[in-house]
Write an enzyme that holds these catalytic residues in place. Structure first.
Site, PDB file in Angstrom:
ATOM      1  N   LEU A 109       0.562  -1.442  -0.390  1.00 25.93           N
ATOM      2  CA  LEU A 109       0.144   0.059   0.062  1.00 25.93           C
ATOM      3  C   LEU A 109       0.985   1.201  -0.342  1.00 25.93           C
ATOM      4  CD1 LEU A 109      -3.070  -0.602   2.241  1.00 25.93           C
ATOM      5  CD2 LEU A 109      -2.731  -0.303  -0.138  1.00 25.93           C
ATOM      6  N   SER A 157       4.363  -3.124  12.792  1.00 18.19           N
ATOM      7  CA  SER A 157       2.496  -3.080  13.853  1.00 18.19           C
ATOM      8  C   SER A 157       3.762  -2.484  14.720  1.00 18.19           C
ATOM      9  CB  SER A 157       1.752  -3.942  13.788  1.00 18.19           C
ATOM     10  OG  SER A 157       2.518  -5.565  13.285  1.00 18.19           O
ATOM     11  N   HIS A 170      -1.220   3.336  21.888  1.00 12.81           N
ATOM     12  CA  HIS A 170       0.517   3.968  21.259  1.00 12.81           C
ATOM     13  C   HIS A 170       0.130   5.455  20.753  1.00 12.81           C
ATOM     14  CE1 HIS A 170       2.656   0.805  23.283  1.00 12.81           C
ATOM     15  NE2 HIS A 170       2.161  -0.260  22.104  1.00 12.81           N
ATOM     16  N   TYR A 177       6.357   4.439  16.542  1.00 10.77           N
ATOM     17  CA  TYR A 177       4.579   4.372  16.031  1.00 10.77           C
ATOM     18  C   TYR A 177       3.628   4.788  16.437  1.00 10.77           C
ATOM     19  CZ  TYR A 177       1.515   0.284  16.250  1.00 10.77           C
ATOM     20  OH  TYR A 177       0.623  -1.343  16.538  1.00 10.77           O
ATOM     21  N   LYS A 180       0.499   6.264  14.036  1.00 14.45           N
ATOM     22  CA  LYS A 180      -1.142   6.360  14.398  1.00 14.45           C
ATOM     23  C   LYS A 180      -1.637   7.471  14.391  1.00 14.45           C
ATOM     24  CE  LYS A 180      -0.681   1.763  14.173  1.00 14.45           C
ATOM     25  NZ  LYS A 180      -1.581   0.724  12.991  1.00 14.45           N
ATOM     26  N   SER A 230      -4.470  -5.313  23.646  1.00 20.40           N
ATOM     27  CA  SER A 230      -2.993  -5.642  23.219  1.00 20.40           C
ATOM     28  C   SER A 230      -4.070  -6.886  22.705  1.00 20.40           C
ATOM     29  CB  SER A 230      -2.889  -6.365  24.401  1.00 20.40           C
ATOM     30  OG  SER A 230      -1.870  -5.283  25.001  1.00 20.40           O
ATOM     31  N   SER A 231      -4.282  -6.892  21.306  1.00 13.92           N
ATOM     32  CA  SER A 231      -4.945  -8.160  20.680  1.00 13.92           C
ATOM     33  C   SER A 231      -4.202  -9.315  20.604  1.00 13.92           C
ATOM     34  CB  SER A 231      -5.794  -7.186  19.956  1.00 13.92           C
ATOM     35  OG  SER A 231      -6.833  -8.536  19.624  1.00 13.92           O
ATOM     36  N   ARG A 262       1.027  -6.151  32.569  1.00 20.64           N
ATOM     37  CA  ARG A 262      -0.749  -4.677  31.587  1.00 20.64           C
ATOM     38  C   ARG A 262      -1.137  -4.877  30.743  1.00 20.64           C
ATOM     39  NH1 ARG A 262       0.832  -2.798  26.273  1.00 20.64           N
ATOM     40  NH2 ARG A 262       0.120  -1.014  26.254  1.00 20.64           N
TER      41      ARG A 262
HETATM   42  N1  LIG Z   1      -2.379  -6.821  17.751  1.00 16.39           N
HETATM   43  C1  LIG Z   1      -2.507  -6.249  19.261  1.00 16.39           C
HETATM   44  O1  LIG Z   1      -2.451  -6.292  19.510  1.00 16.39           O
HETATM   45  C2  LIG Z   1      -2.376  -4.168  17.688  1.00 16.39           C
HETATM   46  C3  LIG Z   1      -2.567  -3.522  18.948  1.00 16.39           C
HETATM   47  C4  LIG Z   1      -2.473  -1.767  18.557  1.00 16.39           C
HETATM   48  C5  LIG Z   1      -3.171  -1.979  16.690  1.00 16.39           C
HETATM   49  N2  LIG Z   1      -2.945  -2.694  16.216  1.00 16.39           N
HETATM   50  C6  LIG Z   1      -2.560  -2.729  14.744  1.00 16.39           C
HETATM   51  O2  LIG Z   1      -3.487  -3.792  14.211  1.00 16.39           O
HETATM   52  C7  LIG Z   1      -2.763  -3.738  12.909  1.00 16.39           C
HETATM   53  C8  LIG Z   1      -2.354  -5.456  12.912  1.00 16.39           C
HETATM   54  O3  LIG Z   1      -1.509  -5.413  13.523  1.00 16.39           O
HETATM   55  P1  LIG Z   1      -0.922  -7.508  13.825  1.00 16.39           P
HETATM   56  O4  LIG Z   1      -1.393  -7.905  15.005  1.00 16.39           O
HETATM   57  O5  LIG Z   1      -2.396  -8.733  12.407  1.00 16.39           O
HETATM   58  O6  LIG Z   1       0.168  -7.207  13.582  1.00 16.39           O
HETATM   59  P2  LIG Z   1       1.099  -7.725  11.792  1.00 16.39           P
HETATM   60  O7  LIG Z   1       2.363  -7.283  11.507  1.00 16.39           O
HETATM   61  O8  LIG Z   1       0.322  -9.449  12.187  1.00 16.39           O
HETATM   62  O9  LIG Z   1      -0.025  -7.693  10.431  1.00 16.39           O
HETATM   63  C9  LIG Z   1      -0.125  -6.764   9.806  1.00 16.39           C
HETATM   64  C10 LIG Z   1       0.303  -7.104   8.343  1.00 16.39           C
HETATM   65  O10 LIG Z   1      -0.246  -5.890   7.753  1.00 16.39           O
HETATM   66  C11 LIG Z   1       1.030  -6.507   5.964  1.00 16.39           C
HETATM   67  N3  LIG Z   1       1.697  -5.451   5.703  1.00 16.39           N
HETATM   68  C12 LIG Z   1       2.923  -4.152   6.040  1.00 16.39           C
HETATM   69  N4  LIG Z   1       3.151  -3.127   5.468  1.00 16.39           N
HETATM   70  C13 LIG Z   1       2.732  -3.832   4.267  1.00 16.39           C
HETATM   71  C14 LIG Z   1       1.988  -2.829   2.912  1.00 16.39           C
HETATM   72  N5  LIG Z   1       3.102  -1.658   3.219  1.00 16.39           N
HETATM   73  N6  LIG Z   1       1.000  -3.515   2.188  1.00 16.39           N
HETATM   74  C15 LIG Z   1       0.271  -3.805   3.325  1.00 16.39           C
HETATM   75  N7  LIG Z   1       0.751  -5.178   3.854  1.00 16.39           N
HETATM   76  C16 LIG Z   1       1.928  -4.489   5.017  1.00 16.39           C
HETATM   77  C17 LIG Z   1       1.990  -7.008   6.853  1.00 16.39           C
HETATM   78  O11 LIG Z   1       2.859  -8.570   6.041  1.00 16.39           O
HETATM   79  C18 LIG Z   1       1.169  -8.393   7.812  1.00 16.39           C
HETATM   80  O12 LIG Z   1       0.523  -9.496   7.746  1.00 16.39           O
HETATM   81  C19 LIG Z   1      -1.489  -3.379  12.578  1.00 16.39           C
HETATM   82  O13 LIG Z   1      -2.273  -1.717  12.074  1.00 16.39           O
HETATM   83  C20 LIG Z   1      -1.382  -3.004  14.296  1.00 16.39           C
HETATM   84  O14 LIG Z   1      -0.712  -1.632  14.700  1.00 16.39           O
HETATM   85  C21 LIG Z   1      -2.269  -4.533  16.769  1.00 16.39           C
END
Ligand SMILES: NC(=O)c1ccc[n+]([C@@H]2O[C@H](COP(=O)([O-])OP(=O)(O)OC[C@H]3O[C@@H](n4cnc5c(N)ncnc54)[C@H](O)[C@@H]3O)[C@@H](O)[C@H]2O)c1
Length: 278
Positions: A62, A85, A123, A146, A150, A175-176, A184
């Site tokens: 993207l 992430s 964050h 980061y 956001k 925290s998912s 925490r």
């Molecule tokens: N898991 C959590 O606790 C949590 C908490 C807060 C926010 N988030 C946000 O939720 C989203 C998903 O988190 P996650 O835990 O599944 O992370 P993840 O790292 O498992 O998933 C992120 C995905 O984005 C893809 N990606 C990265 N750069 C890209 C690009 N330029 N174009 C297309 N795809 C791209 C990666 O290949 C990956 O599959 C993220 O944006 C993260 O910041 C997650």
């Protein structure tokens, strides 16, 4: 407060190969089988297995503007999980977490997409002290680059919701993860099932711009999530039921935990070591 109980007809999930993208994709694949949605498009920079024979899979970044426009074409709603992430250097965060969002929001306006659900993060507000309880009106107080990225996207989404027909639903996810593995998390956890419940609200509720917290059933946490409850969110899971192993009792003074106290990677002020120590 639902616009309708009906899901949007055509949905794009970005970051569909990631941890959270996979959960939501499984839910939407079922919706596709049941005829509750007509089209499901999945985008990630990584290779991914096709979860449904009618799912449209795009492997692309993207950070490329043309990709964002192609990905959004014909879609009524976008669930935007793609990006780096965690904390990183600007060289990686600028294309993946800032330029990608700018392209995606522009593409969605140009193609007449109705709404974007954005995976924002706690964050974006991680520098608030743990003694303070904040709600959806709390201005960003990012704890990392980061988090700044956001906060940038939240603010862009707010602008676009005022100047264009595109609506945005920003989920400050806590925290998912599959399990609670840190003290925490007792204040920040969102189970995968509750995340899907929140996404369902984002896909069906009536709003122009909202900030909600991605949080399970936690009454005494850092975040007052009444805005999400007003929109119809009803989390069912409690972090205590997901605890795995012994939790480290250390609590950071900041809501963002260690991300708030870690030094910025890649730059070191004179007289300090790279780990932040003087
Ligand atoms: N898991 C959590 O606790 C949590 C908490 C807060 C926010 N988030 C946000 O939720 C989203 C998903 O988190 P996650 O835990 O599944 O992370 P993840 O790292 O498992 O998933 C992120 C995905 O984005 C893809 N990606 C990265 N750069 C890209 C690009 N330029 N174009 C297309 N795809 C791209 C990666 O290949 C990956 O599959 C993220 O944006 C993260 O910041 C997650």
């Amino acid at each position: 407060m639902s616009d309708s109980d009906r899901l949007p007809r055509a949905i794009l999930v970005t970051g569909a190969a990631g941890r959270l993208g996979t959960q939501v994709t499984n839910y939407l694949s079922k919706a596709l089988s049941e005829g509750r949605i007509e089209r499901l498009r999945l985008l990630d920079i990584q290779e991914m297995a096709k979860p449904h024979d009618r799912a449209e899979v795009m492997r692309a970044s993207l950070a490329d503007r043309g990709t964002a426009f192609a990905a959004v074409e014909g879609m009524d709603a976008v669930i935007h999980f793609a990006g780096i992430s965690g904390e990183d250097e600007w060289e990686k965060l600028l294309p993946a977490n800032i330029a990608a969002c700018a392209h995606l929001w522009d593409a969605a306006v140009a193609h007449g997409t109705d709404r974007i659900l954005f995976a924002s993060s706690n964050h974006a507000v991680g520098m608030y002290p743990v003694s303070e309880r904040i709600d959806h009106t709390a201005p960003p107080f990012a704890d990392s680059r980061y988090g700044v990225a956001k906060a940038f996207t939240e603010e862009m989404a707010r602008l676009y919701a005022h100047k264009t027909p595109l609506r945005s639903f920003c989920m400050r996810i806590g925290s998912s993860f599959p399990a609670v593995t840190a003290t925490r998390h007792l204040k920040t956890f969102q189970s995968f099932d509750d995340l899907v419940r929140l996404v369902e609200v984002g896909l069906t509720a009536d709003y122009r711009f909202e900030i909600v917290y991605g949080l399970s059933d936690i009454a005494d946490g850092y975040w007052d999530n009444s805005n999400a409850f007003l929109l119809g969110y009803g989390p069912k899971d409690r972090p205590a039921d997901f605890v795995s192993g012994t939790l480290n009792p250390h609590e950071s003074p900041y809501q963002g935990g260690s991300m708030a106290t870690d030094p910025l990677p890649g730059i070191t002020p004179p007289g300090r070591s790279p780990d932040g120590a003087r």
